[in-house]
Scaffold this active site. Sequence first.
Site, PDB file in Angstrom:
ATOM      1  N   HIS A 130     -67.009-105.587  69.763  1.00 42.82           N
ATOM      2  CA  HIS A 130     -67.574-105.722  71.099  1.00 42.82           C
ATOM      3  C   HIS A 130     -68.712-106.742  71.093  1.00 42.82           C
ATOM      4  CE1 HIS A 130     -65.902-101.755  72.857  1.00 42.82           C
ATOM      5  NE2 HIS A 130     -65.270-102.800  73.353  1.00 42.82           N
TER       6      HIS A 130
ATOM      7  N   GLU B 159     -62.466 -96.638  70.335  1.00 44.46           N
ATOM      8  CA  GLU B 159     -62.458 -95.851  69.099  1.00 44.46           C
ATOM      9  C   GLU B 159     -61.935 -94.444  69.359  1.00 44.46           C
ATOM     10  OE1 GLU B 159     -65.492 -93.584  66.139  1.00 44.46           O
ATOM     11  OE2 GLU B 159     -66.122 -95.604  66.728  1.00 44.46           O
TER      12      GLU B 159
ATOM     13  N   CYS C 186     -71.378 -92.452  61.753  1.00 48.73           N
ATOM     14  CA  CYS C 186     -71.645 -93.350  60.629  1.00 48.73           C
ATOM     15  C   CYS C 186     -73.112 -93.254  60.235  1.00 48.73           C
ATOM     16  CB  CYS C 186     -71.284 -94.775  61.040  1.00 48.73           C
ATOM     17  SG  CYS C 186     -71.684 -96.016  59.799  1.00 48.73           S
TER      18      CYS C 186
ATOM     19  N   ASN D  89     -72.542 -98.659  70.687  1.00 49.38           N
ATOM     20  CA  ASN D  89     -73.698 -98.355  69.833  1.00 49.38           C
ATOM     21  C   ASN D  89     -74.956 -99.054  70.338  1.00 49.38           C
ATOM     22  OD1 ASN D  89     -74.378-100.798  67.837  1.00 49.38           O
ATOM     23  ND2 ASN D  89     -72.173-100.760  68.119  1.00 49.38           N
TER      24      ASN D  89
END
Length: 284
Positions: free
Chosen positions: A42, A129, A195, A225
Site C-alpha cells: 500500500h 490481508e 506482527c 498500519n
Amino acid sequence: MEVILAKTAGFCFGVRRAVETVYDQVEQNADKKIYTYGPIIHNAEVIKDMEQRGVTVLKSEQELSGLEDGIVIIRSHGVPKRICDKLNKMGISYVDATCPFVKKIHRIVMEESAKGSHIVIVGNDAHPEVEGIKGWAGTDVTVISSREEAEGFNISIEKKICVVAQTTYNYNKFKELVEILSKKGYDILVLNTICSATKERQEEAACIADRVDAMIVIGDKHSSNTQKLFEICNNACDNTYYIQTLDDLNVNQLRSVETVGVTAGASTPNNIIEEVQRYVRINF
C-alpha cells in the site's frame, strides 16, 4: 527545532521482501510480462515506480482470468486460497510474495478449520490481508473489529473457537476484543498474530508523540498500519499530521513548535522519510 525520528519507521521485513521480489523478477525476466495481483504494497509512490518499469497491477479476479502468459506476483498481504488454485489451474507462473507472518496465519486458520474450529479474525473485514485470511479459513469464519461486534458474537457454546489477528492490528484493541470474547464461556484458543514489528512501531510512535509538540506520520492513505499509527499518535499529540509525501506537509503548521516527531508506516520508502526529515531540520 529538535526532530525525533522513530527507529522503526519505514519498510518492515515483509514489505521489503515483497518489493525486492518484484524488482528481481523484472530484472531476471526482461522478456516476460510481470503482473502483481493487487498492489504489491500500500504505497502509491512505489507502485508508480513499478509501473514505469513495466509492471502491471491486476485489480480483479476477472483481469487475472484474462491472462494467457507472464508471471504473476502475489501481493505482500496475501490472497485467498482460490486465487492460488486458479493460477495453478490456468498454468500461469506465479511468485508468492506474501509476508511470511501472514502465511503463518493462513496455515493456522487452515489447520484449525480442519479440526472443526470456528475461526475469528480480529481485523478490518475490507482489508486485503483479512480477505486473504478468510480465504484459507473455510466457511466457518467471523471477522470482528469493534466492541459491538465482539459483544454480539454468538455461536453454539459447544463449538471451539480459534482467534487470530490481522498482522497490523492495534495491539491494545486486540486485547480488548479478546477479553470480551473470553468472557462468553467458549473453548477458545487465542493466537496473537500481530506482527512484532507492528507492535514495536506502535509503542515507539506513542512514546515519541507523548513528548513532542507535533507529530508527522508518513504513509499511504490506504495503508492500514499507517492509519493505526496516526490514530495512536493523534491520541497522544493533538498536533499530529498524516502525510503521504513532502508535498502534503503544511509548513505553517510547524512554525511555532520546538520538537517534532516523525514516524512512518511499514510500506513507506526510506527516501520519502529522509526527504521529510531533512526538510523539517533545514527549514525549521
